[in-house]
Each structure stands twice: as C-alpha cells, then as structure tokens.
Design a protein around this motif. Sequence first.
Motif, PDB file in Angstrom:
ATOM      1  N   CYS A  41       3.382 -47.755  21.290  1.00 50.95           N
ATOM      2  CA  CYS A  41       3.203 -49.095  20.712  1.00 50.95           C
ATOM      3  C   CYS A  41       2.485 -49.973  21.725  1.00 50.95           C
ATOM      4  CB  CYS A  41       4.551 -49.719  20.340  1.00 50.95           C
ATOM      5  SG  CYS A  41       4.348 -51.260  19.408  1.00 50.95           S
ATOM      6  N   GLY A  85       7.177 -46.410  13.438  1.00 50.91           N
ATOM      7  CA  GLY A  85       6.952 -46.106  14.851  1.00 50.91           C
ATOM      8  C   GLY A  85       8.011 -46.733  15.724  1.00 50.91           C
ATOM      9  N   GLY A  86       7.538 -47.083  16.918  1.00 53.21           N
ATOM     10  CA  GLY A  86       6.199 -47.234  17.432  1.00 53.21           C
ATOM     11  C   GLY A  86       5.245 -47.961  16.460  1.00 53.21           C
ATOM     12  N   ASN A 135       2.560 -53.329  12.914  1.00 54.81           N
ATOM     13  CA  ASN A 135       2.637 -54.639  13.584  1.00 54.81           C
ATOM     14  C   ASN A 135       1.367 -55.459  13.369  1.00 54.81           C
ATOM     15  OD1 ASN A 135       0.701 -53.698  15.439  1.00 54.81           O
ATOM     16  ND2 ASN A 135       2.207 -53.270  17.046  1.00 54.81           N
ATOM     17  N   PHE A 192       2.896 -53.234  21.704  1.00 58.21           N
ATOM     18  CA  PHE A 192       3.730 -54.418  21.900  1.00 58.21           C
ATOM     19  C   PHE A 192       4.990 -54.020  22.673  1.00 58.21           C
ATOM     20  CE2 PHE A 192       2.277 -56.851  17.789  1.00 58.21           C
ATOM     21  CZ  PHE A 192       0.989 -56.901  18.293  1.00 58.21           C
ATOM     22  N   HIS A 193       5.744 -55.017  23.110  1.00 54.40           N
ATOM     23  CA  HIS A 193       7.016 -54.735  23.788  1.00 54.40           C
ATOM     24  C   HIS A 193       8.047 -55.775  23.337  1.00 54.40           C
ATOM     25  CE1 HIS A 193       4.516 -57.157  26.728  1.00 54.40           C
ATOM     26  NE2 HIS A 193       5.508 -57.982  26.435  1.00 54.40           N
ATOM     27  N   CYS A 194       8.293 -55.818  22.045  1.00 56.42           N
ATOM     28  CA  CYS A 194       9.222 -56.811  21.497  1.00 56.42           C
ATOM     29  C   CYS A 194      10.590 -56.652  22.160  1.00 56.42           C
ATOM     30  CB  CYS A 194       9.356 -56.628  19.992  1.00 56.42           C
ATOM     31  SG  CYS A 194       7.763 -56.494  19.168  1.00 56.42           S
ATOM     32  N   ALA A 210       8.640 -46.778  21.156  1.00 55.11           N
ATOM     33  CA  ALA A 210       7.673 -47.794  21.575  1.00 55.11           C
ATOM     34  C   ALA A 210       7.064 -47.413  22.924  1.00 55.11           C
ATOM     35  CB  ALA A 210       8.333 -49.161  21.648  1.00 55.11           C
ATOM     36  N   LYS A 219       5.905 -61.626  13.767  1.00 51.53           N
ATOM     37  CA  LYS A 219       7.029 -61.836  14.665  1.00 51.53           C
ATOM     38  C   LYS A 219       7.247 -63.290  15.073  1.00 51.53           C
ATOM     39  CE  LYS A 219       6.291 -57.120  16.035  1.00 51.53           C
ATOM     40  NZ  LYS A 219       7.583 -56.534  15.681  1.00 51.53           N
ATOM     41  N   CYS A 229      13.170 -54.757  20.130  1.00 51.35           N
ATOM     42  CA  CYS A 229      12.752 -53.488  19.512  1.00 51.35           C
ATOM     43  C   CYS A 229      13.925 -52.509  19.503  1.00 51.35           C
ATOM     44  CB  CYS A 229      11.597 -52.884  20.304  1.00 51.35           C
ATOM     45  SG  CYS A 229      11.087 -51.280  19.665  1.00 51.35           S
TER      46      CYS A 229
HETATM   47  S1  SF4 Z   1       7.742 -50.609  17.640  1.00 47.51           S
HETATM   48 FE1  SF4 Z   1       7.666 -52.567  16.530  1.00 47.51          FE
HETATM   49  S2  SF4 Z   1       9.450 -53.707  17.295  1.00 47.51           S
HETATM   50 FE2  SF4 Z   1       9.072 -52.008  18.734  1.00 47.51          FE
HETATM   51  S3  SF4 Z   1       7.769 -52.894  20.332  1.00 47.51           S
HETATM   52 FE3  SF4 Z   1       6.397 -51.986  18.795  1.00 47.51          FE
HETATM   53  S4  SF4 Z   1       5.909 -53.668  17.376  1.00 47.51           S
HETATM   54 FE4  SF4 Z   1       7.689 -54.285  18.563  1.00 47.51          FE
END
Ligand code: SF4
Length: 230
Positions: free
Chosen positions: A27, A71-72, A99, A29-31, A40, A123, A34
């Motif tokens: 992924c 996912g991810g 995302n 992103f690093h929400c 991720a 988000k 998550c």
């Molecule tokens: S998998 Fe989804 S929730 Fe998890 S970090 Fe990536 S975008 Fe964010």
Amino acid sequence: MIFGGLQKSSLIDYPGKISCIIFMAGCNFHCPYCHNPELAGGQLPQPIPEEKFFNFLAGRKGLLDGVVITGGEPSLSPELAGICEKIKQMGYLIKLDTNGSQPLILKQLINNGLLDYVALDIKTDPAAYVPILAKKHTPADLLNTIKIIMESAPAYEFRTTCFKPLINESILKIILNIIDGAKLYVLQQLQFEKMLNQSLMNRKDLRYSFDQLYWFKKISEQFVQKCTVR
Ligand code: SF4
C-alpha cells in the motif's frame, strides 16, 4: 504468481451477494488505524498460488456470486487487470476496494467491464492526507477517482472511517461537497482489533459514538442519496 489470503466474505462486503475475498499486498498509504498492517507493509500472511485460487473458484460456480479484491491497495499491483479478466471469464462479479490513488487504472478496469462494484475510502479532506495518511498524495488523483466512479462505475460506495483527528463536522462537509449526489456514503466506526499504529489501540477518545455517527449521517443525507452507519 502469489495472491494474499483467501477468506469467506460476508454479505456486507458485497451487498446482496455471496462472495469470497482475496487480499493483495502493498500500500502507498500508512493509515494509523489500518487493520491490515502486514498487508499494507507488503507481507502476505497466507500466500496462495494463483492456480489454487482459480481452482477454488472453478469448484464454487453456482455457490459464490463474486470476488472481493482488497488489500493493501490492489490497484498498485500490475497483476490486477489480468486477475480481474480471469475472474470475469469465469462468470463472477467483482468488487474492488481502493484508496483512490490510481484513477487511470481504475478507469481502465471500469471501461473494460471488469468491475461491478467499487468501494472507495475517502479518509479525510483530500488536501490533508499528508503526512498522517501518506508520505505523498495528489489530491487531484482522489478527486479524479471520485469523478470516474460517480460517472461510470456500475455500482459503488464511498466510505469514511470516522477517526477523530481526521474527521469532524467541517471536514465531513468538505467531503460531502465533493461527493454531492453520490448514491451511497458509508460512515464506519473506528475499530480497535488491529491497528498499524499500535500506540492508538484502545484509544477510545479517537472513536465517535454511534450517536455522533448518526448525527453525521443526518448531515450527510442532505448531500447524498443514501447514507448508512456501519
Ligand atoms: S490498506 Fe487501506 S487502511 Fe491500510 S494503509 Fe492502505 S489505504 Fe490505509
């Protein structure tokens, strides 16, 4: 070629349909909240070979309606289109969780008739993803993805995990103005089973109560066709 794990999926994941779910690792992103941190981070907890997955699908014709790809972030995988093509050739519906960072890939998948349902996470204010949610993020990509989905996805939902630092009434209104007229908007309560940022586990102060979420729903219903709390 390797997929992520394979699990049964509930009706919630694909409204009105029975589906299985596959996970794709990695992924951009690093929400902090998550709940798939290994995925991720690019790890496949239960990797299965592609052949095994398609044998599984072949044996469940008539029992399953569709496949949820999650996912991810699946749209980062160069294998995604090929996987979707094979699944469609077997006659299954496909729901994609995304995302929203790869609008061109999404557009191609929709235009090629490979997606039946798209679930897009929005988000927070698109201009506020960096640095909390991502190192790099182009708001225009997310806005473009939203436009593509609203104009051309066969069915879709937009959804927001209501995490206090990232969602409040004014941020919600920014999102609602962007998705004005959308068919379905889902407000999700923050879950604590697993989190990428473990220091936030059980920080109940970061979670909105259902009463507060229903207040957000009331506001949202002035903009979107339908809003649910999950
Ligand atoms: S998998 Fe989804 S929730 Fe998890 S970090 Fe990536 S975008 Fe964010």
